[in-house]
Design a protein around this motif. Structure first.
Motif, PDB file in Angstrom:
ATOM      1  N   ASP A  20       0.863  -1.182   0.000  1.00  0.00           N
ATOM      2  CA  ASP A  20       0.000   0.000   0.000  1.00  0.00           C
ATOM      3  C   ASP A  20       0.899   1.230   0.000  1.00  0.00           C
ATOM      4  N   GLU A  21       1.322   1.641  -1.197  1.00  0.00           N
ATOM      5  CA  GLU A  21       2.250   2.760  -1.344  1.00  0.00           C
ATOM      6  C   GLU A  21       1.807   3.638  -2.511  1.00  0.00           C
ATOM      7  N   PRO A  22       1.798   4.963  -2.324  1.00  0.00           N
ATOM      8  CA  PRO A  22       1.345   5.868  -3.401  1.00  0.00           C
ATOM      9  C   PRO A  22       2.322   5.883  -4.572  1.00  0.00           C
ATOM     10  N   ILE A  23       1.767   6.021  -5.766  1.00  0.00           N
ATOM     11  CA  ILE A  23       2.580   6.017  -6.986  1.00  0.00           C
ATOM     12  C   ILE A  23       2.373   7.318  -7.755  1.00  0.00           C
ATOM     13  N   GLY A  24       3.477   7.877  -8.227  1.00  0.00           N
ATOM     14  CA  GLY A  24       3.430   9.077  -9.057  1.00  0.00           C
ATOM     15  C   GLY A  24       4.601   9.089 -10.020  1.00  0.00           C
ATOM     16  N   ARG A  25       4.719  10.161 -10.766  1.00  0.00           N
ATOM     17  CA  ARG A  25       5.811  10.276 -11.725  1.00  0.00           C
ATOM     18  C   ARG A  25       7.148  10.313 -10.982  1.00  0.00           C
ATOM     19  N   HIS A  26       8.141   9.616 -11.525  1.00  0.00           N
ATOM     20  CA  HIS A  26       9.470   9.607 -10.928  1.00  0.00           C
ATOM     21  C   HIS A  26      10.021  11.042 -10.903  1.00  0.00           C
ATOM     22  N   PRO A  27      10.610  11.479  -9.796  1.00  0.00           N
ATOM     23  CA  PRO A  27      11.034  12.889  -9.688  1.00  0.00           C
ATOM     24  C   PRO A  27      12.128  13.290 -10.668  1.00  0.00           C
ATOM     25  N   ARG A  28      12.894  12.319 -11.188  1.00  0.00           N
ATOM     26  CA  ARG A  28      13.998  12.670 -12.097  1.00  0.00           C
ATOM     27  C   ARG A  28      13.886  12.008 -13.464  1.00  0.00           C
ATOM     28  N   GLU A  29      13.406  10.771 -13.518  1.00  0.00           N
ATOM     29  CA  GLU A  29      13.326  10.028 -14.771  1.00  0.00           C
ATOM     30  C   GLU A  29      11.880  10.032 -15.266  1.00  0.00           C
ATOM     31  N   ARG A  30      11.590  10.843 -16.270  1.00  0.00           N
ATOM     32  CA  ARG A  30      10.210  11.109 -16.675  1.00  0.00           C
ATOM     33  C   ARG A  30       9.531   9.919 -17.342  1.00  0.00           C
ATOM     34  N   LEU A  31      10.301   8.921 -17.776  1.00  0.00           N
ATOM     35  CA  LEU A  31       9.695   7.734 -18.376  1.00  0.00           C
ATOM     36  C   LEU A  31       9.219   6.739 -17.326  1.00  0.00           C
ATOM     37  N   LYS A  32       9.595   6.977 -16.076  1.00  0.00           N
ATOM     38  CA  LYS A  32       9.303   6.015 -15.024  1.00  0.00           C
ATOM     39  C   LYS A  32       8.300   6.565 -14.008  1.00  0.00           C
ATOM     40  N   MET A  33       7.589   5.624 -13.375  1.00  0.00           N
ATOM     41  CA  MET A  33       6.786   5.938 -12.211  1.00  0.00           C
ATOM     42  C   MET A  33       7.573   5.492 -10.976  1.00  0.00           C
ATOM     43  N   GLY A  65      -5.418   0.813 -10.072  1.00  0.00           N
ATOM     44  CA  GLY A  65      -4.844   0.599 -11.397  1.00  0.00           C
ATOM     45  C   GLY A  65      -3.978   1.751 -11.866  1.00  0.00           C
ATOM     46  N   ARG A  66      -2.896   2.016 -11.158  1.00  0.00           N
ATOM     47  CA  ARG A  66      -1.994   3.097 -11.557  1.00  0.00           C
ATOM     48  C   ARG A  66      -1.044   2.626 -12.665  1.00  0.00           C
ATOM     49  N   THR A  67      -0.502   3.574 -13.398  1.00  0.00           N
ATOM     50  CA  THR A  67       0.448   3.253 -14.454  1.00  0.00           C
ATOM     51  C   THR A  67       1.635   2.477 -13.887  1.00  0.00           C
ATOM     52  N   HIS A  68       1.940   1.324 -14.507  1.00  0.00           N
ATOM     53  CA  HIS A  68       3.071   0.475 -14.117  1.00  0.00           C
ATOM     54  C   HIS A  68       2.970  -0.013 -12.663  1.00  0.00           C
ATOM     55  N   GLN A  69       1.758  -0.086 -12.124  1.00  0.00           N
ATOM     56  CA  GLN A  69       1.623  -0.307 -10.677  1.00  0.00           C
ATOM     57  C   GLN A  69       2.335  -1.552 -10.169  1.00  0.00           C
ATOM     58  N   ILE A  70       2.061  -2.711 -10.781  1.00  0.00           N
ATOM     59  CA  ILE A  70       2.678  -3.953 -10.296  1.00  0.00           C
ATOM     60  C   ILE A  70       4.191  -3.869 -10.417  1.00  0.00           C
ATOM     61  N   ARG A  71       4.679  -3.374 -11.530  1.00  0.00           N
ATOM     62  CA  ARG A  71       6.123  -3.288 -11.757  1.00  0.00           C
ATOM     63  C   ARG A  71       6.786  -2.377 -10.725  1.00  0.00           C
ATOM     64  N   VAL A  72       6.164  -1.231 -10.444  1.00  0.00           N
ATOM     65  CA  VAL A  72       6.724  -0.278  -9.487  1.00  0.00           C
ATOM     66  C   VAL A  72       6.694  -0.853  -8.072  1.00  0.00           C
ATOM     67  N   HIS A  73       5.557  -1.429  -7.681  1.00  0.00           N
ATOM     68  CA  HIS A  73       5.433  -1.944  -6.318  1.00  0.00           C
ATOM     69  C   HIS A  73       6.393  -3.101  -6.055  1.00  0.00           C
ATOM     70  N   LEU A  74       6.532  -4.023  -7.011  1.00  0.00           N
ATOM     71  CA  LEU A  74       7.439  -5.153  -6.798  1.00  0.00           C
ATOM     72  C   LEU A  74       8.896  -4.700  -6.785  1.00  0.00           C
ATOM     73  N   ALA A  75       9.235  -3.727  -7.632  1.00  0.00           N
ATOM     74  CA  ALA A  75      10.588  -3.182  -7.583  1.00  0.00           C
ATOM     75  C   ALA A  75      10.832  -2.467  -6.254  1.00  0.00           C
ATOM     76  N   HIS A  76       9.786  -1.852  -5.716  1.00  0.00           N
ATOM     77  CA  HIS A  76       9.909  -1.121  -4.451  1.00  0.00           C
ATOM     78  C   HIS A  76      10.277  -2.055  -3.295  1.00  0.00           C
ATOM     79  N   ILE A  77       9.767  -3.299  -3.318  1.00  0.00           N
ATOM     80  CA  ILE A  77      10.119  -4.261  -2.260  1.00  0.00           C
ATOM     81  C   ILE A  77      11.331  -5.100  -2.663  1.00  0.00           C
ATOM     82  N   ARG A  78      12.054  -4.645  -3.692  1.00  0.00           N
ATOM     83  CA  ARG A  78      13.285  -5.277  -4.167  1.00  0.00           C
ATOM     84  C   ARG A  78      13.046  -6.691  -4.698  1.00  0.00           C
TER      85      ARG A  78
END
Length: 330
Positions: A195-208, A240-253
């Protein structure tokens, strides 16, 4: 507007009604319509109001600035129009189910859902306009939700405006069931929720990214199979955020195998050469939308579909299982 009341089932698909909530009391008609009938642009809604295609409590109102009260009932008779910006293309489609209201598509990896920057055609939307010409009168050819280009699996498409409106509402209420297969780097012992908020990456605009001021995002996962350095997960989306599963799983390494945007270097030290190369050369994120459940917009009954992962993911799972068996025998 009495002469424009629906006279057929097809025309009923163009009739939409909504009640003004207390939060919008006192707001002008065009602004309220933009909130309640958000499948269309404000300029389109304004033109329909001025053409007499909207009633308030049964009476035609043609002034866009008319203030409304809580409880007012709006009836909009939409006007179908072809989307001339996207052309039909005879591209292959794996249609799992189709009826008068919806189609369920099994999207292959590599197929972009709709045109965007850098890709004007060759998309699912182009294919839908060819195989289901009626979607020309539906926003984005009936596409209600999307999958990333390199994610395979199930999508629902609305074939009528009525179905589109109901499915968009259902999706907004988080009532779709969407479950995915994911093969991730690293071991996970048990399931959990992220349960973590997702938004545009602060430096890499192609990533969330997970960011403090992002939009709420909730992902649930459970372990399907465990391997020495990888885990096969079943993942369920609550939002259903953009790239949600990919971002969340990367977030937990635990990034998804093949996800070069979020995954970083591929793990594989100590694995057999053939398996290591298969992992390192996997051409896409190993993510597949396997199950889709929703309330049918016409019958009102719950319906669901399941499609197993495509051959590339099956091959990878077979190789991981084979290595696990050999390691267990050694």
């Amino acid at each position: 507007m009495s002469s424009q009341r629906p006279e057929s089932d097809e025309e009923e698909d163009l009739l939409h009604s909504a009640e003004v909530p207390a939060a919008l009391a006192g707001a002008r008609l065009d602004l309220v319509c933009a909130k309640l009938f958000d499948s269309w642009s404000r300029s389109r809604l304004q033109s329909w109001i001025e053409a007499g295609r909207l009633r308030v409590n049964g009476q035609v109102v043609e002034k866009t600035r008319t203030p409304l009260s809580a409880g007012d009932v709006l009836e909009l008779l939409a006007e179908p129009e072809a989307d001339t910006r996207v052309l039909p293309q005879d591209l292959p489609l794996d249609v799992v189910h189709a009826d008068a209201s919806i189609a369920i598509i099994n999207k292959p990896a590599g197929l972009t859902v709709h045109p965007g920057a850098g890709q004007a055609d060759g998309t699912l939307q182009n294919a839908l306009l060819h195989h289901f010409p009626q979607t020309a009168a539906v926003p984005r050819a009936g596409i209600v939700h999307r999958l990333d280009k390199d994610t395979s699996g199930l999508l629902v498409v609305a074939l009528t405006l009525s179905a589109h409106h109901k499915l968009v509402d259902e999706l907004g209420r988080r009532e779709f069931k969407r479950e995915y297969d994911a093969i991730v780097q690293g071991e996970l012992i048990a399931g959990a929720s992220i349960d973590e908020p997702i938004g545009r990456h602060p430096r890499e605009r192609l990533k969330m990214a997970v960011v403090d001021k992002g939009r709420p995002a909730v992902t649930h996962y459970r372990v399907q199979e465990r391997f020495a350095q990888h885990t096969h997960l079943r993942v369920r989306l609550e939002t259903g955020r953009t790239h949600q599963i990919r971002v969340h799983l990367a977030h937990i390494r635990r990034p998804i195998v093949g996800d070069f945007l979020y995954g970083g270097p591929m793990r594989g030290a100590g694995l057999p050469t053939a398996l290591r190369e298969l992992l390192q050369n996997f051409p896409r994120q190993a993510l597949h939308a396997r199950e889709l459940g929703l309330t049918h917009p016409r019958s009102g009954k719950p319906v669901s579909w399941t499609v197993e992962p495509p051959e590339d993911m099956q091959e990878l799972l077979r190789a991981l299982r084979a290595h696990a068996r050999e390691a267990g025998q050694a």
